[in-house]
Each structure stands twice: as structure tokens, then as C-alpha cells.
Motif scaffolding. Structure first.
Motif, PDB file in Angstrom:
ATOM      1  N   THR A 172       0.827  -1.201   0.000  1.00  0.00           N
ATOM      2  CA  THR A 172       0.000   0.000   0.000  1.00  0.00           C
ATOM      3  C   THR A 172       0.870   1.263   0.000  1.00  0.00           C
ATOM      4  O   THR A 172       1.823   1.370   0.772  1.00  0.00           O
ATOM      5  N   LEU A 173       0.536   2.192  -0.881  1.00  0.00           N
ATOM      6  CA  LEU A 173       1.314   3.415  -1.009  1.00  0.00           C
ATOM      7  C   LEU A 173       1.191   4.278   0.241  1.00  0.00           C
ATOM      8  O   LEU A 173       0.105   4.437   0.796  1.00  0.00           O
ATOM      9  N   ARG A 174       2.317   4.851   0.653  1.00  0.00           N
ATOM     10  CA  ARG A 174       2.338   5.839   1.720  1.00  0.00           C
ATOM     11  C   ARG A 174       2.611   7.201   1.087  1.00  0.00           C
ATOM     12  O   ARG A 174       3.757   7.483   0.706  1.00  0.00           O
ATOM     13  N   PRO A 175       1.577   8.025   0.931  1.00  0.00           N
ATOM     14  CA  PRO A 175       1.785   9.321   0.289  1.00  0.00           C
ATOM     15  C   PRO A 175       2.835  10.138   1.036  1.00  0.00           C
ATOM     16  O   PRO A 175       2.835  10.183   2.281  1.00  0.00           O
ATOM     17  N   ARG A 176       3.733  10.757   0.297  1.00  0.00           N
ATOM     18  CA  ARG A 176       4.748  11.619   0.888  1.00  0.00           C
ATOM     19  C   ARG A 176       4.450  13.059   0.495  1.00  0.00           C
ATOM     20  O   ARG A 176       4.351  13.375  -0.691  1.00  0.00           O
ATOM     21  N   VAL A 177       4.311  13.916   1.510  1.00  0.00           N
ATOM     22  CA  VAL A 177       3.866  15.293   1.308  1.00  0.00           C
ATOM     23  C   VAL A 177       5.052  16.241   1.466  1.00  0.00           C
ATOM     24  O   VAL A 177       5.777  16.180   2.470  1.00  0.00           O
ATOM     25  N   TYR A 178       5.237  17.100   0.462  1.00  0.00           N
ATOM     26  CA  TYR A 178       6.283  18.109   0.502  1.00  0.00           C
ATOM     27  C   TYR A 178       5.656  19.490   0.369  1.00  0.00           C
ATOM     28  O   TYR A 178       4.961  19.769  -0.620  1.00  0.00           O
ATOM     29  N   GLN A 179       5.886  20.332   1.364  1.00  0.00           N
ATOM     30  CA  GLN A 179       5.484  21.732   1.280  1.00  0.00           C
ATOM     31  C   GLN A 179       6.628  22.482   0.585  1.00  0.00           C
ATOM     32  O   GLN A 179       7.706  22.640   1.157  1.00  0.00           O
ATOM     33  N   LEU A 180       6.377  22.919  -0.639  1.00  0.00           N
ATOM     34  CA  LEU A 180       7.445  23.521  -1.432  1.00  0.00           C
ATOM     35  C   LEU A 180       7.207  25.004  -1.654  1.00  0.00           C
ATOM     36  O   LEU A 180       6.072  25.447  -1.873  1.00  0.00           O
ATOM     37  N   ASN A 181       8.308  25.759  -1.587  1.00  0.00           N
ATOM     38  CA  ASN A 181       8.330  27.107  -2.129  1.00  0.00           C
ATOM     39  C   ASN A 181       8.759  27.021  -3.585  1.00  0.00           C
ATOM     40  O   ASN A 181       9.370  26.022  -4.012  1.00  0.00           O
ATOM     41  N   ASP A 182       8.445  28.065  -4.357  1.00  0.00           N
ATOM     42  CA  ASP A 182       8.937  28.039  -5.730  1.00  0.00           C
ATOM     43  C   ASP A 182      10.467  28.063  -5.722  1.00  0.00           C
ATOM     44  O   ASP A 182      11.107  28.395  -4.730  1.00  0.00           O
ATOM     45  N   GLN A 183      11.033  27.604  -6.841  1.00  0.00           N
ATOM     46  CA  GLN A 183      12.480  27.448  -6.993  1.00  0.00           C
ATOM     47  C   GLN A 183      13.026  26.301  -6.136  1.00  0.00           C
ATOM     48  O   GLN A 183      14.183  26.317  -5.718  1.00  0.00           O
ATOM     49  N   GLN A 184      12.168  25.295  -5.903  1.00  0.00           N
ATOM     50  CA  GLN A 184      12.632  24.062  -5.273  1.00  0.00           C
ATOM     51  C   GLN A 184      12.380  22.884  -6.202  1.00  0.00           C
ATOM     52  O   GLN A 184      11.500  22.930  -7.076  1.00  0.00           O
ATOM     53  N   THR A 185      13.159  21.822  -6.003  1.00  0.00           N
ATOM     54  CA  THR A 185      13.149  20.666  -6.900  1.00  0.00           C
ATOM     55  C   THR A 185      12.995  19.379  -6.103  1.00  0.00           C
ATOM     56  O   THR A 185      13.548  19.249  -5.005  1.00  0.00           O
ATOM     57  N   LEU A 186      12.259  18.424  -6.672  1.00  0.00           N
ATOM     58  CA  LEU A 186      12.189  17.065  -6.148  1.00  0.00           C
ATOM     59  C   LEU A 186      12.802  16.109  -7.169  1.00  0.00           C
ATOM     60  O   LEU A 186      12.435  16.132  -8.353  1.00  0.00           O
ATOM     61  N   PHE A 187      13.737  15.272  -6.733  1.00  0.00           N
ATOM     62  CA  PHE A 187      14.275  14.190  -7.556  1.00  0.00           C
ATOM     63  C   PHE A 187      13.631  12.877  -7.122  1.00  0.00           C
ATOM     64  O   PHE A 187      13.546  12.582  -5.926  1.00  0.00           O
ATOM     65  N   PHE A 188      13.203  12.087  -8.091  1.00  0.00           N
ATOM     66  CA  PHE A 188      12.656  10.751  -7.833  1.00  0.00           C
ATOM     67  C   PHE A 188      13.726   9.744  -8.260  1.00  0.00           C
ATOM     68  O   PHE A 188      13.792   9.337  -9.426  1.00  0.00           O
ATOM     69  N   GLY A 189      14.578   9.379  -7.288  1.00  0.00           N
ATOM     70  CA  GLY A 189      15.769   8.635  -7.647  1.00  0.00           C
ATOM     71  C   GLY A 189      16.543   9.436  -8.681  1.00  0.00           C
ATOM     72  O   GLY A 189      16.653  10.660  -8.592  1.00  0.00           O
ATOM     73  N   GLY A 190      17.056   8.732  -9.676  1.00  0.00           N
ATOM     74  CA  GLY A 190      17.697   9.408 -10.800  1.00  0.00           C
ATOM     75  C   GLY A 190      16.867   9.291 -12.057  1.00  0.00           C
ATOM     76  O   GLY A 190      17.382   9.453 -13.167  1.00  0.00           O
ATOM     77  N   LEU A 191      15.549   9.016 -11.876  1.00  0.00           N
ATOM     78  CA  LEU A 191      14.684   8.734 -13.022  1.00  0.00           C
ATOM     79  C   LEU A 191      13.806   9.904 -13.432  1.00  0.00           C
ATOM     80  O   LEU A 191      13.331   9.943 -14.576  1.00  0.00           O
ATOM     81  N   ALA A 192      13.544  10.824 -12.540  1.00  0.00           N
ATOM     82  CA  ALA A 192      12.666  11.945 -12.868  1.00  0.00           C
ATOM     83  C   ALA A 192      12.959  13.096 -11.925  1.00  0.00           C
ATOM     84  O   ALA A 192      13.490  12.909 -10.828  1.00  0.00           O
ATOM     85  N   ARG A 193      12.576  14.282 -12.362  1.00  0.00           N
ATOM     86  CA  ARG A 193      12.821  15.496 -11.585  1.00  0.00           C
ATOM     87  C   ARG A 193      11.659  16.457 -11.787  1.00  0.00           C
ATOM     88  O   ARG A 193      11.185  16.644 -12.911  1.00  0.00           O
ATOM     89  N   LEU A 194      11.175  17.047 -10.690  1.00  0.00           N
ATOM     90  CA  LEU A 194      10.101  18.033 -10.746  1.00  0.00           C
ATOM     91  C   LEU A 194      10.619  19.353 -10.198  1.00  0.00           C
ATOM     92  O   LEU A 194      11.087  19.409  -9.056  1.00  0.00           O
ATOM     93  N   ASP A 195      10.537  20.409 -11.010  1.00  0.00           N
ATOM     94  CA  ASP A 195      10.938  21.757 -10.600  1.00  0.00           C
ATOM     95  C   ASP A 195       9.690  22.605 -10.375  1.00  0.00           C
ATOM     96  O   ASP A 195       8.876  22.768 -11.295  1.00  0.00           O
ATOM     97  N   PHE A 196       9.529  23.129  -9.162  1.00  0.00           N
ATOM     98  CA  PHE A 196       8.463  24.087  -8.872  1.00  0.00           C
ATOM     99  C   PHE A 196       9.029  25.469  -9.239  1.00  0.00           C
ATOM    100  O   PHE A 196       9.728  26.093  -8.453  1.00  0.00           O
ATOM    101  N   VAL A 197       8.709  25.919 -10.432  1.00  0.00           N
ATOM    102  CA  VAL A 197       9.334  27.120 -10.983  1.00  0.00           C
ATOM    103  C   VAL A 197       8.722  28.393 -10.406  1.00  0.00           C
ATOM    104  O   VAL A 197       9.428  29.310  -9.981  1.00  0.00           O
ATOM    105  N   ARG A 198       7.386  28.427 -10.376  1.00  0.00           N
ATOM    106  CA  ARG A 198       6.738  29.667  -9.940  1.00  0.00           C
ATOM    107  C   ARG A 198       5.390  29.360  -9.326  1.00  0.00           C
ATOM    108  O   ARG A 198       4.659  28.486  -9.802  1.00  0.00           O
ATOM    109  N   GLY A 199       5.047  30.063  -8.241  1.00  0.00           N
ATOM    110  CA  GLY A 199       3.754  29.909  -7.587  1.00  0.00           C
ATOM    111  C   GLY A 199       3.865  30.108  -6.094  1.00  0.00           C
ATOM    112  O   GLY A 199       4.966  30.224  -5.539  1.00  0.00           O
ATOM    113  N   GLU A 200       2.713  30.160  -5.432  1.00  0.00           N
ATOM    114  CA  GLU A 200       2.696  30.297  -3.981  1.00  0.00           C
ATOM    115  C   GLU A 200       3.111  28.980  -3.323  1.00  0.00           C
ATOM    116  O   GLU A 200       2.996  27.905  -3.914  1.00  0.00           O
ATOM    117  N   ARG A 201       3.598  29.068  -2.108  1.00  0.00           N
ATOM    118  CA  ARG A 201       3.958  27.867  -1.337  1.00  0.00           C
ATOM    119  C   ARG A 201       2.751  26.934  -1.279  1.00  0.00           C
ATOM    120  O   ARG A 201       1.632  27.354  -0.961  1.00  0.00           O
TER     121      ARG A 201
END
Length: 370
Positions: free
Chosen positions: A246-275
Motif C-alpha cells: 500500500t502506497l504511503r503518500p509523501r507530502v512536501y510543502q514547497l516554495n517556488d524554486q525548489q526541486t524534487l528528484f525521484f531517484g535518478g529517473l525523474a525530476r520536478l521543478d516548482f518554478v513559480r507559484g505560492e507555497r
């Protein structure tokens, strides 16, 4: 069924001793001495949890599946609720013709425990309409856990109305596991079960299973959706990438200009927006690493294959180059979907997001599942 030829009961391939790179290979001595035998590939999957590469291309799949539209039958289509977009078969009507379709959402056990299954079914109904399919009925189940298989069996009996049944799905949708749990409900002897594993493409030809009333159920080989990231990693890394609990959702409170790496397979950049919150639904074994966007390129170059893995070691060299996909995320709840890896749910006030994945991997937005 191929008359006069011996068939592997695990994957459906014709047994042969001429070419070990082709489906159905068995050493000649074993084939001559034993009356009941599985192919070498199924044997290694079952006993050693390892996979052998065999050649089976898109034309082989088309040749096998084109018979469906030429018969009067019920089509049972499986999708993986963890990877609905990645396990969707485009243009299914090419294979089904006018036959009724029972859509089965498999692996419901992977969804978080608080998930409302009825809402999932309604979500899946809307998704299928958007994807161009109107199934006769939709059911949810877990082949692995045996959840709601009786309801699926009842739906099959009602909809097939004395006809044959074809079960279709892409590779690794859990089709063989589903059938191994379903068939005993029909009194089918499963002491020689269909070969199951986490490796894509385990079933290599049509497996014909008598249902006891003169009709048959046909297990078809998985159709390869090349845009799933799971086709780009090693069998060892699949153990990390494909969830088994069963999946355990992982929650990240991000400000813009932050990045999440999913291993070395994918990357998400929060470029612009409110926290805002980014809720990640990926395998519990897949490591997520947060960093500042300004440091992301250098971090990837320095730590891919180590801190940022899978892929591990030098396996990252075999990945296609990363491609950037840019999304204007609306304020309504949506999922950012990465085919074969999972999804990230965004429920904020709107955002500009860049998603980097290996070239060829499917990425998109959809209405939030949960």
C-alpha cells in the motif's frame, strides 16, 4: 491453440530447442525426457526470480490480438490503478470490434487505505470516456490480494452470456496474477499456474483455458507501452520502482524554486507559484530528494547512480537524455502523471512546473484520483 505442438503452460509459448533467444526455449534433452515441462524463461522466473530477454515485437502482438475483433466474445481489459495512464491501451477498438468490454481496475490494494473505492470507480469511468472508451461495466479488484474477485467473476458470467472471454492488458498490469486467483472460481486446476513476475512481458503467446461449458478464456500477451519508464530500467531496479505494498503518500510543502528528484529517473521543478503541497504517490522504496532548483543540475551530475538512484551505479548511462515538460498547473486538484513511476498530486493555487524525464516517457496532467 497450435495443434501438434507442445505449449509452455506458464507463458503460452511453443516449446522449442533451436534458439534460446526466442520464446519457449527448453534444452533438447529436457524436452525429450519430460512429458510436462515449462520453458527455461518461466523456470528461471519462478525459481530464481530472474528474467531472460527474448524477442517479441509489436507485429507479434498485433498478430496475436487481431483475432479478437473477428470473434463474438467478451473482452476483459485490465488497467493498473497505480499507473492508469501508463497501462492504457490506445485504440482498443482496433482489437475488440463491437464486442462488450469489462474494464477492471487492478491493484486496488496499492491505493492508500483511506481511499473511497466508489469514488475511484467513478473517476475511472470519467477517465475512460476522456480516453475514448465506453466500457459495458467497470469493476475494481486486487488480483494479488484476491479482493473483489467474486464480483469480477459475476460480471464476467453476466456479460459473456455463453461466449469466449479474452483478457487483455499491457505488460506488468498484473494480468497473470489476476487470472491465477480468478480461475479457481471457475473450477480450473491451477496447479500449473500461469507464470507471474514483476518483469514486463511474461506471457508470450495466447494461453487457452477451458471454462467447462464449451467456451474458453484466452490470456493474451501484454501489449508493450514504450512510454512507461519501467521499460528503461534493469530488472533489479524494477523491484524498487514497482510498488508491492500500500502506497504511503509523501507530502512536501514547497516554495517556488525548489526541486524534487525521484531517484535518478525523474525530476520536478516548482518554478513559480505560492507555497503549496506536492503529494507524491510513488513506490515506498523509491527515494525522493529535495533541493534548491539552482543546485539541481550540479546535484544530478554529482550524485546520479548513488544518492540519486535508481538507476544504480553506471546504469544511468543507458537512460535516454532527460527532456523537460512544462505545465501550467490549475488551482483545481490535479495529478502530474509520470508513466510507470506514479503521480504527484497538486492542490494549491496554481503553479508553473517543469518535469524532466528520460526521452520517450509519458508525462501529463489529469483530474486528481485521490
Amino acid at each position: 491453440m497450435k495443434q501438434g505442438k507442445r505449449i509452455c503452460p506458464g507463458c503460452g509459448a511453443v516449446l522449442q530447442s533451436e534458439d534460446e533467444t526466442r520464446p519457449g526455449y527448453v534444452p533438447a534433452q529436457v524436452l525429450a525426457e519430460r512429458e510436462e515441462v515449462t520453458c527455461q524463461r518461466c523456470f528461471r522466473i519462478t525459481h530464481y526470480n530472474e528474467v531472460m530477454t527474448v524477442r517479441l515485437d509489436a507485429e507479434d502482438f498485433a498478430r496475436i490480438l487481431e483475432r479478437i475483433g473477428q470473434t463474438d466474445a467478451l473482452v476483459v481489459k485490465l488497467v493498473d490503478l497505480f499507473d492508469v495512464n501508463g497501462t492504457w491501451i490506445p485504440d482498443l477498438a482496433r482489437y475488440t470490434g463491437d464486442n462488450p468490454v469489462l474494464l477492471v481496475g487492478n491493484k486496488v490494494d496499492l491505493l492508500p487505505r483511506q481511499t473511497n473505492w466508489q469514488k475511484v470507480r467513478l473517476w475511472l469511468e470519467q477517465m475512460t470516456r476522456e480516453l475514448g472508451l465506453t466500457p459495458t461495466r467497470i469493476e475494481l479488484c486486487s488480483g494479488k490480494k484476491g479482493l473483489r474477485l467474486e464480483a469480477v467473476a459475476e460480471a464476467i458470467e453476466e456479460l459473456r452470456d455463453g461466449r469466449d472471454v479474452y483478457v487483455v492488458g499491457v505488460t506488468n498490469v498484473g494480468k497473470s496474477t489476476f487470472l491465477n486467483r480468478l480461475l479457481p472460481l471457475y473450477g480450473v486446476d491451477t496447479r500449473r499456474p500461469i507464470t507471474t513476475s514483476r518483469f514486463p512481458g511474461t506471457t508470450l503467446d495466447v494461453i487457452e483455458i477451458p471454462l467447462g461449458d464449451g467456451c474458453r478464456l484466452y490470456d493474451t500477451p501484454g501489449i508493450v507501452n514504450a512510454h512507461q519508464i519501467s521499460h528503461m530500467v534493469s530488472p533489479q531496479d524494477l523491484k524498487i520502482l514497482i510498488p508491492e505494498e500500500t502506497l504511503r503518500p509523501r507530502v512536501y510543502q514547497l516554495n517556488d524554486q525548489q526541486t524534487l528528484f525521484f531517484g535518478g529517473l525523474a525530476r520536478l521543478d516548482f518554478v513559480r507559484g505560492e507555497r503549496q503541497s506536492f503529494v507524491c504517490y510513488v513506490s515506498n522504496r523509491l527515494r525522493i530528494h529535495r533541493t534548491k532548483l539552482v543546485n539541481a543540475d550540479a546535484l544530478y551530475e554529482r550524485h546520479r547512480g548513488g544518492l540519486l538512484s535508481p538507476p544504480r551505479g553506471s546504469d544511468w548511462q543507458h537512460l535516454p537524455p532527460f527532456v523537460r515538460h512544462t505545465f501550467e498547473v490549475p488551482p483545481d486538484p490535479v495529478d502530474i502523471v509520470i508513466s510507470g513511476l506514479g503521480w504527484i498530486s497538486v492542490r494549491g493555487t496554481g503553479a508553473l512546473v517543469d518535469v524532466h524525464v528520460p526521452q520517450g516517457v509519458g508525462v501529463g496532467l489529469r483530474r486528481a484520483l485521490i
